[in-house]
Design an enzyme around this catalytic site. Sequence first.
Site, short mmCIF file in Angstrom:
data_model
loop_
_atom_site.label_atom_id
_atom_site.label_comp_id
_atom_site.label_asym_id
_atom_site.label_seq_id
_atom_site.Cartn_x
_atom_site.Cartn_y
_atom_site.Cartn_z
N ALA A 64 38.46 -2.47 -1.81
CA ALA A 64 38.86 -3.20 -3.01
C ALA A 64 37.67 -3.23 -3.97
CB ALA A 64 39.27 -4.61 -2.63
N GLY A 107 39.45 -1.83 2.12
CA GLY A 107 40.79 -1.45 1.68
C GLY A 107 41.01 0.06 1.73
N GLU A 110 41.97 0.72 5.20
CA GLU A 110 43.33 0.20 5.34
C GLU A 110 44.34 1.13 4.67
OE1 GLU A 110 42.08 -3.58 3.70
OE2 GLU A 110 42.69 -4.62 5.53
N GLU A 130 34.10 -5.85 5.30
CA GLU A 130 34.36 -7.08 4.55
C GLU A 130 33.50 -8.25 5.00
OE1 GLU A 130 36.68 -5.02 5.66
OE2 GLU A 130 38.34 -4.85 4.25
C1 HXC Z 1 33.31 -1.75 -6.79
C2 HXC Z 1 32.01 -0.02 -6.03
C3 HXC Z 1 32.53 -0.19 -4.73
C4 HXC Z 1 33.51 -1.21 -4.51
C5 HXC Z 1 31.08 1.40 -4.71
N1 HXC Z 1 31.13 0.95 -5.98
N2 HXC Z 1 31.92 0.72 -3.93
N3 HXC Z 1 32.41 -0.80 -7.05
N4 HXC Z 1 33.86 -1.96 -5.58
N5 HXC Z 1 34.10 -1.41 -3.34
C6 HXC Z 1 30.35 1.43 -7.13
C7 HXC Z 1 28.91 0.97 -7.06
O1 HXC Z 1 28.79 -0.33 -7.53
C8 HXC Z 1 28.24 1.98 -7.95
O2 HXC Z 1 28.48 1.63 -9.30
C9 HXC Z 1 29.04 3.26 -7.65
O3 HXC Z 1 30.29 2.84 -7.12
C10 HXC Z 1 28.37 4.13 -6.63
O4 HXC Z 1 28.07 3.35 -5.51
P1 HXC Z 1 26.70 3.49 -4.69
O5 HXC Z 1 26.60 2.30 -3.82
O6 HXC Z 1 25.59 3.75 -5.62
O7 HXC Z 1 27.01 4.83 -3.87
P2 HXC Z 1 26.49 5.25 -2.43
O8 HXC Z 1 25.03 5.00 -2.30
O9 HXC Z 1 27.02 6.63 -2.23
O10 HXC Z 1 27.23 4.24 -1.40
C11 HXC Z 1 28.58 4.31 -1.25
C12 HXC Z 1 29.11 3.08 -0.45
C13 HXC Z 1 28.65 1.78 -1.11
C14 HXC Z 1 28.55 3.13 1.00
C15 HXC Z 1 30.62 3.23 -0.40
O11 HXC Z 1 28.95 1.86 -2.50
C16 HXC Z 1 29.31 0.55 -0.57
O12 HXC Z 1 28.90 0.05 0.48
N6 HXC Z 1 30.34 0.07 -1.26
C17 HXC Z 1 31.02 -1.18 -0.86
C18 HXC Z 1 31.90 -0.98 0.32
C19 HXC Z 1 32.62 -2.25 0.73
O13 HXC Z 1 31.98 -3.28 1.00
N7 HXC Z 1 33.94 -2.22 0.77
C20 HXC Z 1 34.79 -3.37 1.14
C21 HXC Z 1 35.27 -4.07 -0.13
S1 HXC Z 1 36.25 -5.47 0.22
P3 HXC Z 1 27.29 1.65 -10.40
O14 HXC Z 1 27.92 1.03 -11.60
O15 HXC Z 1 26.15 0.90 -9.81
O16 HXC Z 1 27.01 3.12 -10.57
C22 HXC Z 1 37.77 -4.88 0.62
C23 HXC Z 1 38.88 -5.80 1.09
C24 HXC Z 1 39.15 -6.98 0.26
O17 HXC Z 1 38.04 -3.73 0.58
C25 HXC Z 1 40.24 -7.84 0.89
C26 HXC Z 1 40.58 -9.06 0.10
C27 HXC Z 1 41.65 -9.90 0.69
#
Ligand code: HXC
Length: 256
Positions: A64, A107, A110, A130
């Site tokens: 997400a 997500g 998922e 998460e």
């Molecule tokens: C928003 C995201 C994002 C995310 C990456 N980006 N993941 N933006 N939401 N989930 C954005 C970063 O902010 C960054 O933007 C750009 O994408 C590139 O990301 P980097 O981190 O620089 O890339 P990299 O080093 O290749 O790492 C990739 C990654 C990492 C390992 C996927 O980005 C990461 O850990 N992302 C978060 C993963 C996560 O926690 N997902 C779960 C979300 S919660 P900028 O602007 O800086 O260039 C969920 C469930 C919610 O899914 C349920 C609610 C009920």
Amino acid sequence: MTTVLLERKMPHVALLRLNRPEARNALSPELRLELREHFLSLSCDDTCRAIVITGDMRAFAAGADIKAMADMTPAQMMAQGDEQNWAAISQCLKPVIAAVNGYALGGGCELAMHGDIIVAGESAKFGQPEVRLGIMPGAGGTQRLTRSIGKYRAMKMLLTGSTMSATEAHAAGLVSEVVPDDEVVDAALAIASRIAAMPPLAVAEIKRVALSGMDLPLDAALMLERRAAYLLFGTEDKTIAMRAFVEKKTPTFSGR
Ligand code: HXC
């Protein structure tokens, strides 16, 4: 910008590409809505018999959109009605094949698990991180992951936020097939194409019974299976298929 691209590269197969490469295909509210609209429309499109969903080489989807979620309240989360977006995918009777390269996190993992078949590239990574954000999976992660790979491996991933490689995911039963990264979409399309050549009513019933049966006691699931199996004896495609077998011909299915 369109966040989900629809491609029709071969007959009866739809390819959906998540298109937010700058955000690792994070599932923004707009993207989830677009995905829902595609699934609703493909569900009732007779020219589509299988759906492949993919991202890009770096990410299937990184979950997400954290930036869109950071300030949201419980009421806002509820008001989004996100379950309707996911339901459009989970209730789609056309087989869905997730073609995963790079990260399938939160997500994104998922979403892959909404697929009936998961094809992963060798460098793919699966995870439910998460917990690191102080939240938890909300689109089936705690349930589908546990059912797919068992309590102990799932709990380790869910509670630590650790990722699993494609090879580990394959060994654990989360992934159907691991292929070289640059062959993921073609491999998924090849499977979709084989499914699309099958009688669609039989395909739909197999998907319906296999998925519904998983949540039922065995007796009820077997009853469901028997009923659906008998029902298929009334289809035109059953007659076409069995006659073709006897006459040693290649069948062309009508979808009726
Ligand atoms: C928003 C995201 C994002 C995310 C990456 N980006 N993941 N933006 N939401 N989930 C954005 C970063 O902010 C960054 O933007 C750009 O994408 C590139 O990301 P980097 O981190 O620089 O890339 P990299 O080093 O290749 O790492 C990739 C990654 C990492 C390992 C996927 O980005 C990461 O850990 N992302 C978060 C993963 C996560 O926690 N997902 C779960 C979300 S919660 P900028 O602007 O800086 O260039 C969920 C469930 C919610 O899914 C349920 C609610 C009920």
